[in-house]
Design a protein around this motif. Structure first.
Motif, mmCIF file in Angstrom:
data_model
loop_
_atom_site.group_PDB
_atom_site.id
_atom_site.type_symbol
_atom_site.label_atom_id
_atom_site.label_comp_id
_atom_site.label_asym_id
_atom_site.label_seq_id
_atom_site.Cartn_x
_atom_site.Cartn_y
_atom_site.Cartn_z
ATOM 1 N N VAL A 505 0.859 -1.185 0.000
ATOM 2 C CA VAL A 505 0.000 0.000 0.000
ATOM 3 C C VAL A 505 0.894 1.233 0.000
ATOM 4 O O VAL A 505 2.078 1.169 0.327
ATOM 5 C CB VAL A 505 -0.942 0.014 1.222
ATOM 6 C CG1 VAL A 505 -1.773 -1.264 1.264
ATOM 7 C CG2 VAL A 505 -0.156 0.169 2.531
ATOM 8 N N ILE A 525 -10.980 -3.335 1.772
ATOM 9 C CA ILE A 525 -11.156 -2.098 1.011
ATOM 10 C C ILE A 525 -12.421 -1.374 1.458
ATOM 11 O O ILE A 525 -12.426 -0.148 1.660
ATOM 12 C CB ILE A 525 -11.186 -2.397 -0.493
ATOM 13 C CG1 ILE A 525 -9.820 -2.919 -0.958
ATOM 14 C CG2 ILE A 525 -11.589 -1.151 -1.290
ATOM 15 C CD1 ILE A 525 -9.817 -3.412 -2.387
ATOM 16 N N GLU A 529 -12.623 2.353 3.002
ATOM 17 C CA GLU A 529 -13.464 3.401 2.412
ATOM 18 C C GLU A 529 -14.468 3.931 3.428
ATOM 19 O O GLU A 529 -14.791 5.127 3.427
ATOM 20 C CB GLU A 529 -14.174 2.843 1.178
ATOM 21 C CG GLU A 529 -13.226 2.606 0.011
ATOM 22 C CD GLU A 529 -13.884 1.931 -1.177
ATOM 23 O OE1 GLU A 529 -13.342 2.043 -2.295
ATOM 24 O OE2 GLU A 529 -14.938 1.270 -0.987
ATOM 25 N N HIS A 533 -11.006 6.725 3.453
ATOM 26 C CA HIS A 533 -9.875 6.617 2.536
ATOM 27 C C HIS A 533 -10.361 6.513 1.097
ATOM 28 O O HIS A 533 -11.366 5.830 0.820
ATOM 29 C CB HIS A 533 -9.042 5.372 2.869
ATOM 30 C CG HIS A 533 -8.316 5.448 4.169
ATOM 31 N ND1 HIS A 533 -7.144 6.150 4.335
ATOM 32 C CD2 HIS A 533 -8.620 4.911 5.395
ATOM 33 C CE1 HIS A 533 -6.728 6.035 5.590
ATOM 34 N NE2 HIS A 533 -7.606 5.297 6.253
ATOM 35 N N VAL A 535 -9.526 4.771 -1.843
ATOM 36 C CA VAL A 535 -8.704 3.616 -2.193
ATOM 37 C C VAL A 535 -8.679 3.444 -3.707
ATOM 38 O O VAL A 535 -9.708 3.481 -4.370
ATOM 39 C CB VAL A 535 -9.230 2.336 -1.521
ATOM 40 C CG1 VAL A 535 -8.329 1.145 -1.862
ATOM 41 C CG2 VAL A 535 -9.322 2.524 -0.006
#
Length: 570
Positions: A505, A525, A529, A533, A535
């Motif tokens: 990452v 993920i 989110e 974030h 992503v």
């Protein structure tokens, strides 16, 4: 053995290590590193790995092998590791206890000036800083590798250059990645007559994988350096060829700039993490500073307990990365020109202050992050390789010409590409470079100044012994790639091949993006989110060639992200 205090004789001897000592490290692992008991090499090309391996097997030390591999990679991977560029080398000697850093980063020509890449409206023009003769900084690779060999090796320069000369003269079989690279950049490279002549067939057609590629002009250049030493590159026929090519295309570099170039031996950045000593490159690289800074921010968290690449682990890493890159934008530059607050940035007290700003469940907006007030604590195409021998000498080296194929301009008659490292300066403070990195006044263009870098050759020591030798290419992602290899080994107990192969990452503050590789769970993920974030799954990051040393046994991890990568043990 060669000490970092004075050159001495070297003799190789095999370590007497029981195979049972390796079992706890490898038991049940999906990825297995290469193993050795007398040394290890890990490079981005199998031919260079074989050459470095043979140097160690023949009684050379890790520095001999590193310099020989460095010149060989300049032949087999001209797109990234080249004598027309520059870089950094870390050398650790267990016997003397010293770790030294060799800075052979390129420098701005003496006629360079602050606004040279701005138009009449004061706007930065990326084409000028990336794809012109003025994009090239004064190259440092030849001087840097020669210095390392002279002070810490046992080989003479002609001996170290011999394999590279043979590869350039007799050629090598083109791998698919080499052929694809030339095809993908055909339009950019073929605009230069000198480049067209070297990298494409006389009728302009592409070289194909499986064909033999010869570089007679480069072979002649390497022979001149072998015969007359590094001064030939900076004051001899090669120097004249460089300046003729640059000035043919309206560049400002002069013979005097080449003649004045010197590499510098510096103190590496030093920090600690969970009882391990971390040594990495000092400014003008930002890599070491920010690896230590990020580790300091995370040291108080139970990263192992939170789990490898769990949403919470990635969230904490992202928050730490953002703050380090924000500091990079203001404080980092060539320490010969600006006062870099090194002690402050790597202070654990400062890290605790930054860590206190984290929201445990919400991403911090870049708008609310800026360079920290550090004064209170004051008291993308690159090649990396790692080499270690059984006498306690370890080398971590990263060098580059910046972009893939650098500026694209080959020195006619000399056979090598010139870098485009001038783009690593702040062409205009506050305007991002090609990697999206924001630069400030500390990294503004000045004559004879070294441009800021992210290259992060790193050596980790455990109780005074070399433990981990690592680093990576990858532009702005170099820092976070190297960071994650270290954390994967120390926090998550991975063997070196697993640590190198695992999904990565990256968060660099601006743009507002948490970049990830394929392999992160969709559930993770969604959680990220949910924390705010942004992503973005993008192609692979970095290509770390790394070594772990444990109880006299060597383990090599060649990064599968680069098809030609290779680790070889003795």
């Amino acid at each position: 053995m060669v000490s970092l205090t004075a050159p001495q004789a070297f003799s190789a001897s095999a370590s007497d290590v029981s195979g049972e000592a390796t079992l706890p490290i490898l038991e049940g692992e999906r990825f297995h590193p290469e193993e050795g008991t007398r040394g290890m090499v890990a490079t981005s090309h199998y031919l260079a790995s074989q050459i470095a391996h043979d140097v160690l097997a023949d009684g050379g030390n890790a520095v001999d092998a590193a310099v020989t591999a460095g010149f060989a990679l300049a032949v087999t991977q001209p797109r990234s590791g080249n004598i027309g560029g520059g870089g950094f080398m870390l050398i650790s000697d267990e016997k003397s206890g010293k770790v030294i850093a060799i800075d052979y980063r390129e420098k701005a020509p003496s006629r360079a000036y602050r606004t040279m890449f701005q138009n009449d409206e004061g706007e930065a023009v990326s084409q000028w800083s990336r794809f012109s003769a003025n994009a090239a900084g004064v190259p440092g690779t030849v001087a840097g590798l020669a210095l390392a060999l002279d002070r810490y090796g046992t080989y003479r320069l002609p001996q170290a250059l011999a394999p590279a000369i043979k590869l350039a003269e007799e050629g090598f079989i083109i791998p698919p990645r080499f052929a694809k690279g030339l095809a993908d950049t055909r339009e950019r490279l073929q605009k230069w007559p000198s480049t067209r002549k070297v990298f494409y067939k006389p009728d302009g057609q592409l070289y194909q994988a499986g064909e033999r590629f010869r570089q007679p002009d480069l072979a002649a250049t390497l022979k001149r350096i072998a015969a007359d030493g590094p001064d030939e590159f900076y004051t001899g026929q090669t120097a004249k060829l460089i300046i003729d090519e640059i000035q043919r295309h309206a560049g400002v570099m002069t013979l005097e700039d080449l003649a004045a170039y010197e590499p510098v031996i510096r103190e590496p950045v030093h920090g600690t993490y969970r009882g391990y000593d971390i040594y990495s490159m000092s400014p003008p690289s930002s890599g070491g500073v920010h690896i230590v800074q990020i580790l300091n921010m995370l040291e108080g968290d139970d990263i192992h307990g939170l789990g490898f690449n769990s949403a919470q682990t990635i969230h904490l890493m992202s928050e730490a990365m953002k703050r380090a890159y924000a500091d990079r934008s203001q404080y980092l530059g060539d320490s010969d020109f600006v006062d870099v607050p090194l002690n402050a940035l790597t202070s654990k007290a400062y890290a605790r202050e930054l860590r206190s700003q984290f929201n445990e469940s919400q991403s911090t907006s870049p708008d609310s992050i800026g360079p920290g007030k550090v004064q209170r604590y004051e008291s993308n195409e690159t090649t990396h390789f790692s080499i270690a021998d059984d006498q306690g000498l370890a080398v971590s080296n990263t060098y580059t010409i910046n972009f893939s194929y650098g500026s694209g301009l080959v020195v006619d008659g000399a056979g090598f590409l010139l870098n485009n490292e001038m783009d690593d300066f702040s062409a205009k403070p506050g305007v991002p470079n090609a990697y999206g990195l924001i630069g400030g006044e500390a990294n503004a263009i000045e004559p004879n100044k070294r441009m800021l870098s992210s290259m992060s050759p790193t050596i980790v020591k455990k109780e005074g012994r070399n433990f981990l030798v690592t680093g990576s290419p990858g532009g702005s992602r170099i820092i976070t790639t190297t960071l994650q290899v270290i954390m994967n080994v120390i926090d998550h107990g991975m063997n070196i091949q697993s640590a190198v192969s695992a999904p990565r990452v990256h968060d660099q503050w601006l743009p507002d993006q948490l970049r990830i590789e394929a392999g992160i769970s969709p559930d993770t993920i969604r959680l990220l989110e949910g924390m705010g974030h942004h992503v973005d799954t993008q192609p692979a990051m970095g290509a770390s060639q790394s070594i772990m040393i444990d109880e006299g046994h060597f383990y090599g991890g060649a990064d599968p992200r680069r098809a030609t990568s290779s680790a070889m043990g003795l």
